[in-house]
Design an enzyme around this catalytic site. Sequence first.
Site, PDB file in Angstrom:
ATOM      1  N   ASP A  86      27.689 -74.929 -12.756  1.00  0.00           N
ATOM      2  CA  ASP A  86      28.817 -75.679 -12.192  1.00  0.00           C
ATOM      3  C   ASP A  86      30.093 -75.401 -12.971  1.00  0.00           C
ATOM      4  O   ASP A  86      31.187 -75.466 -12.438  1.00  0.00           O
ATOM      5  CB  ASP A  86      28.549 -77.194 -12.249  1.00  0.00           C
ATOM      6  CG  ASP A  86      27.354 -77.610 -11.417  1.00  0.00           C
ATOM      7  OD1 ASP A  86      26.677 -76.715 -10.873  1.00  0.00           O
ATOM      8  OD2 ASP A  86      27.094 -78.816 -11.305  1.00  0.00           O
ATOM      9  N   ASP A 120      34.650 -76.175  -8.889  1.00  0.00           N
ATOM     10  CA  ASP A 120      33.445 -75.978  -9.698  1.00  0.00           C
ATOM     11  C   ASP A 120      33.078 -74.499  -9.599  1.00  0.00           C
ATOM     12  O   ASP A 120      33.199 -73.897  -8.524  1.00  0.00           O
ATOM     13  CB  ASP A 120      32.283 -76.809  -9.145  1.00  0.00           C
ATOM     14  CG  ASP A 120      32.205 -78.212  -9.728  1.00  0.00           C
ATOM     15  OD1 ASP A 120      33.210 -78.684 -10.282  1.00  0.00           O
ATOM     16  OD2 ASP A 120      31.135 -78.852  -9.571  1.00  0.00           O
ATOM     17  N   HIS A 159      28.749 -77.077  -3.745  1.00  0.00           N
ATOM     18  CA  HIS A 159      28.289 -75.808  -4.307  1.00  0.00           C
ATOM     19  C   HIS A 159      27.704 -74.907  -3.222  1.00  0.00           C
ATOM     20  O   HIS A 159      26.964 -75.351  -2.359  1.00  0.00           O
ATOM     21  CB  HIS A 159      27.292 -76.011  -5.449  1.00  0.00           C
ATOM     22  CG  HIS A 159      27.864 -76.888  -6.526  1.00  0.00           C
ATOM     23  ND1 HIS A 159      27.083 -77.720  -7.295  1.00  0.00           N
ATOM     24  CD2 HIS A 159      29.142 -77.081  -6.930  1.00  0.00           C
ATOM     25  CE1 HIS A 159      27.877 -78.371  -8.150  1.00  0.00           C
ATOM     26  NE2 HIS A 159      29.124 -78.000  -7.937  1.00  0.00           N
ATOM     27  N   ASP A 206      25.625 -72.433  -3.669  1.00  0.00           N
ATOM     28  CA  ASP A 206      24.409 -71.695  -4.015  1.00  0.00           C
ATOM     29  C   ASP A 206      23.111 -72.249  -3.446  1.00  0.00           C
ATOM     30  O   ASP A 206      22.022 -71.866  -3.886  1.00  0.00           O
ATOM     31  CB  ASP A 206      24.310 -71.469  -5.533  1.00  0.00           C
ATOM     32  CG  ASP A 206      24.390 -72.738  -6.349  1.00  0.00           C
ATOM     33  OD1 ASP A 206      24.557 -73.816  -5.764  1.00  0.00           O
ATOM     34  OD2 ASP A 206      24.300 -72.634  -7.589  1.00  0.00           O
ATOM     35  N   CYS A 244      21.425 -73.215 -10.348  1.00  0.00           N
ATOM     36  CA  CYS A 244      22.309 -74.201 -11.002  1.00  0.00           C
ATOM     37  C   CYS A 244      22.064 -74.257 -12.509  1.00  0.00           C
ATOM     38  O   CYS A 244      22.985 -74.471 -13.297  1.00  0.00           O
ATOM     39  CB  CYS A 244      22.039 -75.599 -10.468  1.00  0.00           C
ATOM     40  SG  CYS A 244      22.219 -75.805  -8.714  1.00  0.00           S
TER      41      CYS A 244
END
Length: 393
Positions: free
Chosen positions: A126, A216, A264, A266, A371
């Site tokens: 992050d 982020d 995020h 991902d 992450c």
Amino acid sequence: MYVTEQTTTAPGTTPDTTSRPVRVNAWNGWDPLRHVIVGRAEGTVVQAPEHAVRRDYPDDGFPLGTHGPMPSDMVAEAEEQLDDFADLLRRRGIRVDRPTPVDFTRQVSTPEWTHDSMFGCMPPRDLLLTVGNEVLEATMSYRSRWHEYLCYRPVLQSLFEADEHMRWEAAPKPRLTDASYHTGFWDTYNDLSTEEQLARVRDYDLVLTEAEPLFDAADVARFGKDLFVQLSFVTNRSGYQWLKRHFPDHRVHAVTSTNTHPLHIDATWVPLRPGLVLHCGERLADAELMEFFRRNDWEIVEAVQPASWEHPPKLSFCSPWLAGNMLNLDENTLCIEEKEVRLAEQLSSYGFEIVPVPFRAVGPFGGGLHCATVDIERDGTLQDYFPRRYGRY
Ligand code: ABU
């Protein structure tokens, strides 16, 4: 094909990964991994409520308005899985660094605000973005995460000392005054219909204002010369603009998806190897982005439904699509959470070797295998994987 854990040395010995010189270098998420940071669960806190985020877990001991350390049994289990994963990587000859937790229960402040807690340092992805020889500290957008960079300064300092070519950059520390937020956002957002939420996502009318750049690092997907930046609950348009200007030699694209709770990129749009990207079908990317990939001969694989669909872990703020939050060891080898058997089978059929990793206990601390890591060194150079332009891309 499934593989059990492989060692690069005789059983029972650990290869000397420290004999290679330290080199910061990573342009994408699939080149052979040589050096990585793995996060830590120790000390993680269920954050005090703030404009950007609210935790509300009445059944798990943390109803809205309460905050405090994560339960110690959960911390112990997550720490064990993180340590085991770090050892697995080391046995494969990959150098592993770890952050240094601080006291996340303490009240924090800047001259403009005070907040009752910090968060933790499990998801280094992050906070840190490696692009080539640069490691960039993201702005972050939660007051509880404003000071999180402190946990990574020992590692970053040692990288800076060990690699004379490393560029250590930090995006402007945000002010995070009330002007940075639509302050009543969480009073109403979750009561909107899915269609209304999707319209808000499409129009980028979410919790952050455009008062200052906010992002982020985990909202950036690296595909060599092209960087895709997801606008989300933690990344605003101004953050995207900052990244675009910061990386003038890249093509930096802003993307949205049909995710009602974008946080995020991902677990939504996951690069697997040149020509292959995993897509979470529930969170369709915009048609132009999909066409851009196809016109550049990329295949878009729609991920199967995650194993964690029915049973989200206690205190978790991530979605079941965390299943796709994997770590490439190289373009043929993928670390996947061990219970995500169907996803592993799906990706095996594309020729990947799958390394199953027990990691479910780490989820409530901020994410999955992607992450939990930041690649510091991967072999490889800057490549252009999208020679053909299409639409706004
Ligand atoms: N930090 C990754 C979270 C992804 C997701 O919940 O979809």
